[in-house]
Scaffold this active site. Sequence first.
Site, short mmCIF file in Angstrom:
data_model
loop_
_atom_site.label_atom_id
_atom_site.label_comp_id
_atom_site.label_asym_id
_atom_site.label_seq_id
_atom_site.Cartn_x
_atom_site.Cartn_y
_atom_site.Cartn_z
N ASP A 19 0.86 -1.18 0.00
CA ASP A 19 0.00 0.00 0.00
C ASP A 19 0.90 1.24 0.00
O ASP A 19 1.93 1.26 -0.66
CB ASP A 19 -0.91 -0.05 1.24
CG ASP A 19 -2.22 0.70 1.06
OD1 ASP A 19 -2.18 1.92 0.84
OD2 ASP A 19 -3.29 0.08 1.16
N HIS A 73 -3.40 6.24 4.03
CA HIS A 73 -4.24 5.08 3.74
C HIS A 73 -3.75 3.81 4.41
O HIS A 73 -4.52 3.09 5.08
CB HIS A 73 -4.32 4.89 2.23
CG HIS A 73 -5.29 3.84 1.79
ND1 HIS A 73 -4.93 2.53 1.61
CD2 HIS A 73 -6.61 3.91 1.50
CE1 HIS A 73 -5.99 1.83 1.22
NE2 HIS A 73 -7.02 2.65 1.14
N SER A 81 -11.04 -1.25 1.68
CA SER A 81 -9.72 -1.51 2.27
C SER A 81 -9.85 -1.88 3.74
O SER A 81 -9.14 -2.76 4.24
CB SER A 81 -8.83 -0.27 2.14
OG SER A 81 -8.65 0.11 0.81
#
Length: 583
Positions: free
Chosen positions: A81, A140, A467
Amino acid sequence: MSSSAPRMVNSYGNMISGFSARLTREELEAMVTKEGFLHANPDRILPLQTTHTPEFLGLHLQDGFVKGSNFGGGVIISMLDTSVFPNHPSFSDDAMSSPSAMWKGHCDFGASLCNNKLIGGRTFVNGNVGKSPPVDEEGHDTHTTSTAAEQFVKGEEMLGEALGTTLGMAPRTHLAIYKVCNDEGCVESDILAAMDAAVDDGVDVLLLSIGGVSIPFYADDIAIGAFGDIEKEVFVSCATGNAGPFSKMLSNEAPWILTVAASTMDRSIRAFVKLDNGVVLNGELLYQQKDFPSIPLPLVYAESSSNPDAALCDDGSLDGLNVKGKVVVCERDDFSGRIDKGKTVKDAAAMILMNQAVDRFCTLVDPHVLPASHIGYTDGTALTAYIGSSGNATTTFAFQGMVLGTGSASAVSSFSSCELSGASPGILKPDISGPGVSILAAWPPTVDSSSAMTGHSATFNMVSDTSMSTSHLSRIAALLRAVHPDWSPAAIKSAIMTTPDTLDCSSNPITDENHLPATYFALGSGHVNPTKAVDPGLVYNLTSDDYFPYLCGLGYTSKQVQAITRMSGSCDTVGRIPQWDLN
């Protein structure tokens, strides 16, 4: 093609035998004629797709399953990620043991930041392997990683709400972080390089919250890399994507991947919207301002404005409109961000964000810069009708704070990608759903959370997407691996998919954004139930050999199947099976 850029980008030896390189079309055409050539794919840039969820899922600290798994102790989870903020308290190594001798990786965060929790960290961005520390500049991955594997952190909250002890689904697991994304996206060749390295490093579970449009598996590097991972006994879970509820917008459809949809949990942070005609609308709101005016405030809805973007509260669309001291009504849409709308009306007293028809009853809790109550489509219709019929429309907010035990928990979110798989319509996708709506988890204090915490560095944030649900499922897989170290990735996937819940907390069928029973194309096999998955009674196993006739049955050529499986043989000798006969 830049003459200064290196021609060779990455080489691969675990998932595939090959490399990524910068080639002209003429060079590629010449390579096709070489002996041993199987397939070439163009590089794609792909987009990126807690305090209460463990309890909601039945993972209590003294539960036999959780204790028996030692909170996932010894299992190594890899995240591909944007990387993490390494010195966040969620990644401390208090009470953590050292990783096993199977771990062969290394950590580029720096000696003072790596520990028995955060055991690995490498950068794979634009082919620049290990040339810079893999620090999260987006937020994120810090949020996604801590959702599932963060340590116990007491007294955490967001703007005074969701107070509690945050912990991931498997807080004693080790973390290996591979940075493959930046603000421009995630390049497939970098993703494949990180997947290749993760196998070499000795990880047990691999999580990707990345995905693109549906394409054949032989052209999908994530599908190819994941196949190599499961051959090496590495469990792979991926997000289904955030393009729902439109059809044929699934990501990560390969049957050897656990593909995860997003659903709600039984926590709501509520604020009622009271109209002066006596109607009360149900909303969700994170920033419950203590000194919010108790008197009725004027409502502003710019739908009739000459600017077509005014109803959406797009950037600059309300310029010249006096909103100070008023409550501005904004429509939710799929093109401008919900939090960005709040920034557009930040000078107002508050905002009401109302759904359009496509999102119906799906409301979310966001860290807005002002009090902003999110209401569903039906309530929004009632609100706009009232505004249209009143010459002096006003409203007040009634804050309720956090409410637990909401009956409609496990409902599939409207943003969760659904419907038939484009790559293999005979295989049901997604596989499973898990909590992915309004999830509180760690956040880098160096990254703007866009919240009302003006002048403060937010170390936690609330985010909603697939996610988050994928992170929950990855850590459940880690717990299962800890309890059943002899289970294959297919066996773990089977245990999860054969034991889910199909009823919500009120014993009614799990619903979708329309409050109708969710189809299996949205829900998958159901909502994950980890305490049942640990003892499913029966698991269905698969080996990599079982996929060869399945792939031939999709109409792929023998070379295309070999590009995925690295197996010799041909479809004529191995045979073909209908895709629905797999397992």
